[in-house]
Design a protein around this motif. Structure first.
Motif, PDB file in Angstrom:
ATOM      1  N   ILE A 621     -16.465  -6.005   0.801  1.00 58.21           N
ATOM      2  CA  ILE A 621     -16.120  -4.695   1.359  1.00 58.21           C
ATOM      3  C   ILE A 621     -15.029  -4.079   0.487  1.00 58.21           C
ATOM      4  O   ILE A 621     -14.168  -4.798  -0.028  1.00 58.21           O
ATOM      5  CB  ILE A 621     -15.597  -4.882   2.792  1.00 58.21           C
ATOM      6  CG1 ILE A 621     -16.691  -5.473   3.685  1.00 58.21           C
ATOM      7  CG2 ILE A 621     -15.052  -3.586   3.356  1.00 58.21           C
ATOM      8  CD1 ILE A 621     -17.701  -4.482   4.154  1.00 58.21           C
ATOM      9  N   GLY A 622     -15.077  -2.757   0.312  1.00 56.34           N
ATOM     10  CA  GLY A 622     -14.077  -2.057  -0.528  1.00 56.34           C
ATOM     11  C   GLY A 622     -12.652  -2.340  -0.091  1.00 56.34           C
ATOM     12  O   GLY A 622     -12.409  -2.997   0.914  1.00 56.34           O
ATOM     13  N   THR A 623     -11.692  -1.798  -0.826  1.00 57.86           N
ATOM     14  CA  THR A 623     -10.287  -2.083  -0.532  1.00 57.86           C
ATOM     15  C   THR A 623      -9.803  -1.310   0.693  1.00 57.86           C
ATOM     16  O   THR A 623     -10.445  -0.353   1.131  1.00 57.86           O
ATOM     17  CB  THR A 623      -9.389  -1.696  -1.715  1.00 57.86           C
ATOM     18  OG1 THR A 623      -9.650  -0.326  -2.006  1.00 57.86           O
ATOM     19  CG2 THR A 623      -9.670  -2.562  -2.916  1.00 57.86           C
ATOM     20  N   GLY A 624      -8.699  -1.720   1.214  1.00 60.90           N
ATOM     21  CA  GLY A 624      -8.105  -1.094   2.401  1.00 60.90           C
ATOM     22  C   GLY A 624      -7.087  -2.061   2.959  1.00 60.90           C
ATOM     23  O   GLY A 624      -7.108  -3.246   2.629  1.00 60.90           O
ATOM     24  N   PRO A 625      -6.161  -1.578   3.801  1.00 65.81           N
ATOM     25  CA  PRO A 625      -5.144  -2.476   4.334  1.00 65.81           C
ATOM     26  C   PRO A 625      -5.763  -3.579   5.190  1.00 65.81           C
ATOM     27  O   PRO A 625      -6.826  -3.393   5.772  1.00 65.81           O
ATOM     28  CB  PRO A 625      -4.257  -1.552   5.172  1.00 65.81           C
ATOM     29  CG  PRO A 625      -5.020  -0.298   5.352  1.00 65.81           C
ATOM     30  CD  PRO A 625      -6.004  -0.200   4.249  1.00 65.81           C
ATOM     31  N   GLU A 626      -5.078  -4.707   5.234  1.00 62.57           N
ATOM     32  CA  GLU A 626      -5.589  -5.862   5.978  1.00 62.57           C
ATOM     33  C   GLU A 626      -4.635  -6.227   7.110  1.00 62.57           C
ATOM     34  O   GLU A 626      -3.427  -6.200   6.941  1.00 62.57           O
ATOM     35  CB  GLU A 626      -5.732  -7.067   5.036  1.00 62.57           C
ATOM     36  CG  GLU A 626      -6.813  -6.846   3.993  1.00 62.57           C
ATOM     37  CD  GLU A 626      -7.014  -8.059   3.088  1.00 62.57           C
ATOM     38  OE1 GLU A 626      -6.184  -8.993   3.156  1.00 62.57           O
ATOM     39  OE2 GLU A 626      -8.005  -8.066   2.340  1.00 62.57           O
ATOM     40  N   LEU A 627      -5.225  -6.552   8.248  1.00 64.50           N
ATOM     41  CA  LEU A 627      -4.448  -7.019   9.395  1.00 64.50           C
ATOM     42  C   LEU A 627      -4.863  -8.442   9.753  1.00 64.50           C
ATOM     43  O   LEU A 627      -5.932  -8.889   9.353  1.00 64.50           O
ATOM     44  CB  LEU A 627      -4.715  -6.132  10.622  1.00 64.50           C
ATOM     45  CG  LEU A 627      -4.310  -4.665  10.556  1.00 64.50           C
ATOM     46  CD1 LEU A 627      -4.778  -3.947  11.827  1.00 64.50           C
ATOM     47  CD2 LEU A 627      -2.796  -4.535  10.404  1.00 64.50           C
ATOM     48  N   ILE A 628      -3.993  -9.107  10.477  1.00 64.94           N
ATOM     49  CA  ILE A 628      -4.373 -10.328  11.178  1.00 64.94           C
ATOM     50  C   ILE A 628      -4.437  -9.953  12.659  1.00 64.94           C
ATOM     51  O   ILE A 628      -3.487  -9.375  13.182  1.00 64.94           O
ATOM     52  CB  ILE A 628      -3.317 -11.429  10.993  1.00 64.94           C
ATOM     53  CG1 ILE A 628      -3.150 -11.754   9.524  1.00 64.94           C
ATOM     54  CG2 ILE A 628      -3.690 -12.668  11.784  1.00 64.94           C
ATOM     55  CD1 ILE A 628      -1.967 -12.660   9.241  1.00 64.94           C
ATOM     56  N   GLY A 683      -1.827   6.360   5.709  1.00 61.98           N
ATOM     57  CA  GLY A 683      -1.832   7.187   4.498  1.00 61.98           C
ATOM     58  C   GLY A 683      -0.608   6.989   3.617  1.00 61.98           C
ATOM     59  O   GLY A 683      -0.118   7.930   2.988  1.00 61.98           O
ATOM     60  N   TYR A 684      -0.115   5.756   3.569  1.00 60.34           N
ATOM     61  CA  TYR A 684       1.054   5.470   2.726  1.00 60.34           C
ATOM     62  C   TYR A 684       0.708   5.697   1.266  1.00 60.34           C
ATOM     63  O   TYR A 684      -0.346   5.266   0.803  1.00 60.34           O
ATOM     64  CB  TYR A 684       1.476   4.012   2.953  1.00 60.34           C
ATOM     65  CG  TYR A 684       2.675   3.566   2.179  1.00 60.34           C
ATOM     66  CD1 TYR A 684       3.934   4.081   2.461  1.00 60.34           C
ATOM     67  CD2 TYR A 684       2.550   2.629   1.163  1.00 60.34           C
ATOM     68  CE1 TYR A 684       5.044   3.662   1.754  1.00 60.34           C
ATOM     69  CE2 TYR A 684       3.657   2.202   0.457  1.00 60.34           C
ATOM     70  CZ  TYR A 684       4.910   2.718   0.751  1.00 60.34           C
ATOM     71  OH  TYR A 684       6.003   2.302   0.057  1.00 60.34           O
ATOM     72  N   ARG A 685       1.590   6.394   0.550  1.00 60.86           N
ATOM     73  CA  ARG A 685       1.451   6.602  -0.895  1.00 60.86           C
ATOM     74  C   ARG A 685       0.102   7.178  -1.298  1.00 60.86           C
ATOM     75  O   ARG A 685      -0.581   6.667  -2.197  1.00 60.86           O
ATOM     76  CB  ARG A 685       1.631   5.272  -1.625  1.00 60.86           C
ATOM     77  CG  ARG A 685       3.059   4.796  -1.645  1.00 60.86           C
ATOM     78  CD  ARG A 685       3.246   3.903  -2.805  1.00 60.86           C
ATOM     79  NE  ARG A 685       4.454   4.196  -3.508  1.00 60.86           N
ATOM     80  CZ  ARG A 685       4.732   3.729  -4.705  1.00 60.86           C
ATOM     81  NH1 ARG A 685       3.854   3.001  -5.361  1.00 60.86           N
ATOM     82  NH2 ARG A 685       5.857   4.023  -5.296  1.00 60.86           N
ATOM     83  N   ALA A 686      -0.309   8.222  -0.619  1.00 59.40           N
ATOM     84  CA  ALA A 686      -1.516   8.960  -0.993  1.00 59.40           C
ATOM     85  C   ALA A 686      -2.789   8.152  -0.876  1.00 59.40           C
ATOM     86  O   ALA A 686      -3.839   8.556  -1.371  1.00 59.40           O
ATOM     87  CB  ALA A 686      -1.387   9.541  -2.412  1.00 59.40           C
ATOM     88  N   THR A 687      -2.738   6.972  -0.222  1.00 61.69           N
ATOM     89  CA  THR A 687      -3.994   6.294   0.108  1.00 61.69           C
ATOM     90  C   THR A 687      -4.588   7.018   1.306  1.00 61.69           C
ATOM     91  O   THR A 687      -3.871   7.680   2.056  1.00 61.69           O
ATOM     92  CB  THR A 687      -3.744   4.826   0.490  1.00 61.69           C
ATOM     93  OG1 THR A 687      -2.794   4.764   1.548  1.00 61.69           O
ATOM     94  CG2 THR A 687      -3.236   4.030  -0.701  1.00 61.69           C
ATOM     95  N   PRO A 688      -5.920   6.915   1.494  1.00 64.72           N
ATOM     96  CA  PRO A 688      -6.505   7.629   2.633  1.00 64.72           C
ATOM     97  C   PRO A 688      -6.018   7.033   3.949  1.00 64.72           C
ATOM     98  O   PRO A 688      -5.689   5.852   4.011  1.00 64.72           O
ATOM     99  CB  PRO A 688      -8.012   7.406   2.462  1.00 64.72           C
ATOM    100  CG  PRO A 688      -8.137   6.231   1.560  1.00 64.72           C
ATOM    101  CD  PRO A 688      -6.910   6.194   0.705  1.00 64.72           C
TER     102      PRO A 688
END
Lengths: 746, 746
Positions: A621-628, A683-688
């Motif tokens: 799967i593409g990149t994106g923030p990760e949680l537990i 949307g930290y640092r211009a990420t979607p």
């Protein structure tokens, strides 16, 4: 009609009758104020049969002494000094009178019912005396004596016998405690030296598991002039425990604020019921729970041998009920003082500050920022007015009225009035330090502040001043909160704000049954099975295929979008990475098949006994923030849901929030927002922007799964949950489900 | 011989003569104690010509009043009450005597030299009076009056004129201040209402930029019975600033502990010199610096318009000198009290605790853990002894001697002695709360504690008790530290430990010239050039090749080990990722060439004006923890080196440490160890230990590069620095060097 109602009777009806049900008249004494007695008795029902501790009809002191320096003597003298209105029966075989009261050789010799009894005897005599109390029909018993659970095996045996006596129908506070008191009616069931005169305004209730900590709190409270309404020290908690005493305070109309000291809770339901009752009654609860640190937990455990539970979980529970957790007795009393001073139950988010020193103003601004309280600037017209009032000062917030106050004392309330008039402030803090001690100024301050209070009785105003106790008391009597150190005033205001926020928020009912997938105990799941369960409750995983052997892979995976991840499938292996069971970023079917062959060799070497059911091949799967996201079972509080930021640095800084399961969408969002790294989803640092809604749905679903299977589900862990850009969902890239009665780790 | 020596003379010799140089006899007054005068005058030299403020030979008060309620009157009455031994000259054109002293119409009319003068006049008259002081040869002038830099453009003009007067040779404290005092010799150059009687034991010096904050500190100190030796409030700092006053305190033998209040430092060198002098004299410094938060910084700035600098940098500087930074006046005085009580300059890392309440013991254990103080268990023989002393108690640490103390008061010191006897504890804390107030016990406590102190005078012992001030004073007079709230005692003990650690550590001399590569200003570097500079100072980068165009790539990169990273090279582009200028993980030369073609299109679209010098193709380095290492220039404190954990979560939680450049290897290691994520370098979760030595070398080299180019180098940033497993070095994967006078960002 016999006045005394059995404990069974009271318990039976405690939750089934309405507050004004006629049945409650069974509980009435024949002689005293009927209406008040109805209130008391119905409260008694709701508070679990504690009436006879707080409103006893008669009190016997077993082990009474003529010498007020002794424990059994001070108890008698406290009752006399408190003007307890009912009969007091000193029990002592060798004296006919004690401190002027007729004494009795035995409890049986008392020619009337005994509602409440106190045992102040050496430990060897306690069990016998307790049995006599039970036989006499005593409703409430307080035992001061030590030598029970805290004193080795013999003591444990004694406490077990005491528990059996309690189970037969008499409520017991203690043993090994300082007792209890209700200062409003003189029911001093305590040998404390900190007697206080009856005070109509007393509105603070204290519940403490430690007599020593209670004595310290009491002493410091009295030093500050805070009037205590009632106290319960629960000691070894053979019967009445912290939660029950808390609940009794919640139902006691004379108590407006509850302070508590906790070492470790034994009964979760009682604690939650107490907190729920306090929340329903809108009574601020301030708790000092020791064992925040490992060293403190060790010290607390060696003190009471109570089950301390995980400290972070207490924070979670306190947070749900709006409890303020103090770190020191001083902080506890600061908050209790502020909360008891007057009914200040509005939000305090915007503070107006008036100061005679720019330097102190800057300190106050720092302290406010620490506590999340803002200091907005006054509007232009108010600034102009302030500048006119004090040309050399600063009309910003903090408003600096400078040393000019020493020649123009009217400036104090004129400036406060200007700020209040703007309508922009929830509360005012005025620092005029040493000027409060200057006799020539104090008179006008007092007059002006009296007028100010009658014009604006609803605005909380704190005076931060340095003066003697008598002068401070004058200002307090005018209706003001008085603090010497402004930073401590601000901590207290922030606590009031926390109470106000909690009281407007309805509590979640977490006791109702929850529907979700049913998980059986003793079953071991591999990753594919775990993901199947998650799919069932609406949580997505990447497209994936399972193959029994490496040879199948090349042909079976042609429909997958490459690159893929390859993982070993085994119900016996939880940490796949540790045994070489994960390879990421494989670009072709052939490369994947080859990697699977190598993997088999590695895994067999590292985990020779593990049953291998095959391979899982998943699209990347593409990149994106990760949680537990997971659940676990606390030995005390039961099922919890846990959300944390993924990644190894987040793990080191423990960026995790917990809540009792189940949670709804609002609570789940609150959990995410409390994460220090919440910005990553936002949307930290211009990420979607990430798909917050999908993350919230996942947390809710997981929490419901756990709540629906409290007896069978040990843990669920989705790690990582990849949160995609808004509208694209969230994916469980890996999942572990462990049930009770299996041991997955090898 | 004229006694007054010109400011130039004193300044000239300030650092060139030894303390006992005969030249210092030039400074002697003819009349008083010679030895003490030598000390004072040599100290005066070292402290920069402040002698006439602290030891004036005569004092004129310009604007003196007969009314002690007025500023010019209270100043006179303070001098009289302080028994100042030299001549006092009230200056007032309309009276012949003032408060019993002969008054003079003008300063010129005084028929003798005037060593020190005070101006207590309306602002319009100040400049004239200051000029008269300069003409009269006044050495030291204090100006109370407001209306200068804090009062708009006219005020700024007035302060500029005042500065010119000061530059001509007279030292000035103020304007807009509360003045100064030396309570030991009665030199009260202040209109404060907080007069205190001379006290031989006074040993606390206070320096404050705010008169209001100073008054608050003074008042609360006096309320606690703390005797202040001397005070300087620097106000608008037209001449004497915070650092100079601090240095004067460091050289004043009567001052043993220095408390300070800072809003913003104007002169870095003076502050560092003051801190260095205090460190050399082993005098604990406790500072309350406002502006910790944005709100506080805003409030401080609007108060004094001082340049506040970046708050984190103050922490860095304070940390280097072992300064304790307090957050509130209360905390400041807690630490000052503990540090001034007696010479407790040993390490306090292991605390023995005796308590009458297990609950309070648990609170104390929590507080100690918060402050990094450990509570080791006593050895077996001591445990046995404690169990014999108090069978129902706990012999662990905290040692619980229970309420048995109320019947056996000897238990207190017997238990403390048992702990001290083990030799395992650096300090003892004894909590016996309310028992300290019980008259029947207090007598034996006092006797036993007196004996204990004479047997163990060197062991710091804190009594945590609740009692009235008189009783607390008794215990203090026996040599004990007394605190009501044990958590505050522990904060103070931790501060003493911080001082002790700082005093055994030699200070780094950061003023010496540093040799490193020379960087010219106004030069723009691309990544390849930046890395070349780093290679020069011993910092490695991955193997890499530059190509002018995509077409060259396929043939030029055949010697590189694939996979590689491809990056755009442009001195105009700092943030390459933002313009599509970075592609990682390219597996073949052809793929790399294709990626370069795409990259050119992307970059030209995002940064149309940028000059593109080509492409950088770098070998990818294996995994390992990542750091950010860089330097920056603080407007006040100059060159700083910064180390932080890499990764986006670390960035959000700001896991960063700073130090003044240059740092040596010990300091660099300390910076790494202060990172919350230090564990990542230290074999966290079975990963190999990282090459700590290589990371340290990189930090040292970078810090020296910055220190060698303080005027030309704006920032260096290595981000990330990949730290390989032990023995395999550290690699700068990307590097930016910006010089003064260029603007790289587009």
């Amino acid at each position: 009609m016999k006045r005394h109602i059995s404990k069974e009777f009271r318990r039976k009806f405690a939750y089934s009758i309405s507050p004004y049900d006629v049945l409650s008249t069974f509980l009435l004494p024949a002689d005293s104020c009927i209406r008040s007695a109805i209130m008391q008795s119905t409260h008694d029902n709701q508070a679990g049969g504690m009436r006879a501790f707080f409103n006893p009809r008669s009190i016997a002191v077993i082990g009474a002494s003529d010498d007020p320096a002794r424990i059994g003597g001070r108890t008698i003298s406290n009752l006399i000094r408190g003007h307890f209105a009912g009969p007091i029966y000193p029990i002592n075989p060798s004296r006919s009178t004690i401190q002027g009261l007729k004494a009795y050789a035995t409890l049986d010799a008392v020619p009337a019912d005994v509602d409440c009894a106190i045992i102040a005897l050496p430990v060897d005599l306690v069990l016998n005396a307790a049995r006599q109390c039970a036989n006499k029909g005593v409703a409430a018993l307080v035992i001061f004596s030590a030598g029970f659970n805290e004193a080795g095996r013999d003591g444990e045996k004694r406490q077990q016998e005491l528990r059996e006596i309690a189970n037969a129908g008499m409520r017991i506070i203690g043993p090994n405690c300082l007792g209890a008191f209700n200062s409003r009616n003189g029911a001093w069931l305590s040998f404390t030296t900190m007697f206080q005169e009856p005070n109509e305004n007393a509105c603070i209730g204290i519940v403490s598991q430690s007599g020593g900590s209670a004595a310290h709190i009491l002493k410091l409270a009295q030093k500050r002039g805070l009037a205590i309404s009632s106290l319960v020290t629960t000691g070894n908690e053979v019967d009445v425990d912290f939660g029950e005493a808390l609940k009794a305070m919640a139902y006691d109309d004379s108590v407006r604020v509850i302070a508590g000291y906790i070492e470790g809770i034994r009964n979760k339901e009682n604690l939650l019921a107490g907190l729920r009752a306090a929340h329903a009654a809108r009574k601020p609860v301030v708790l000092l729970k020791v064992g925040r640190t490992d060293a403190g937990a060790k010290a607390a455990a060696s003190h009471t041998a109570s089950m301390a539970g995980e400290d972070l979980v207490y924070d979670t529970v306190f947070n749900e009920f709006g409890v303020y957790r103090a770190r020191t007795t001083e902080e506890l009393l600061d908050v209790v003082y502020a909360a008891s001073n007057r009914p200040l139950l509005g939000r305090i988010e915007r503070l107006g500050v008036v100061t005679i020193s720019g330097g102190m103003g800057a300190q106050i601004a720092d302290a406010a920022d620490d506590c999340g309280i803002s200091l907005p600037s006054p509007p232009d017209d108010v600034r102009a007015r302030l500048k006119t009032l004090c040309p050399p000062g600063s009309p910003d917030n903090p408003v600096d009225i400078t040393a000019q106050l020493s020649t123009d004392p009217g400036l104090l309330t004129a400036s406060i009035r200007a700020l209040i008039g703007s309508g922009q402030y929830d509360a005012i803090l005025a620092f005029f330090g040493v000027y409060a001690s200057v006799p020539s100024l104090a008179e006008q301050f007092a007059k002006d502040l009296e007028d100010l209070h009658s014009d604006h009785p609803a605005v909380p105003i704190v005076l931060s001043i340095v003066c003697d106790t008598a002068r401070a008391r004058e200002y307090m009597d005018l209706g003001y909160l008085v603090f010497e150190e402004p930073a401590r005033a601000i901590v207290a205001l922030a606590a009031l704000n926390q109470f106000a926020s909690a009281f407007v928020k309805p509590l979640q009912d977490k006791s109702a049954p929850v529907k979700s997938a049913r998980i059986e105990a003793g079953h071991a799941f591999d990753e594919r099975e775990a993901k199947a369960i998650l799919t069932n409750i609406g949580i997505f995983s990447p497209s994936e295929i399972t193959c029994a052997s490496p040879d199948e892979i090349a042909t079976a995976t042609t429909q997958l979008r490459y690159p893929v991840a390859l993982k070993i499938l085994s119900p016996d292996i939880t940490h796949k990475t540790d045994v070489g069971g994960v390879v990421l970023g494989l670009e072709t079917p052939d490369a994947t098949a080859n990697a699977a062959r190598d993997m088999l060799v590695n895994v067999r070497r590292h985990a020779p006994g593990a049953h291998i059911s095959g391979f899982l091949i998943s699209e990347m799967i593409g990149t994106g923030p990760e949680l537990i996201v997971g659940t676990r079972r606390d030995p005390l509080f039961g099922t919890l849901v846990m959300v944390g930021t993924g990644g190894v640095t987040a793990e080191l800084i423990k960026d995790v929030t917990l809540a009792l399961a189940p949670v709804d969408r609002t609570e789940a969002e609150g959990m995410l927002r409390r994460l220090r790294c919440f910005e990553l989803l936002n949307g930290y640092r211009a990420t979607p922007d990430a798909d917050l809604a999908a993350a919230i749905d996942t947390i809710v679903a997981i929490s419901r799964l756990a709540a629906a299977n409290p007896d069978t589900l040990e843990t669920v862990e989705i790690n990582p949950l990849r949160v995609m850009p808004k509208g694209q969902g969230a994916y469980a890239l890996d999942a572990v489900i462990e049930t009770v009665g299996t041991d997955h780790d090898n």
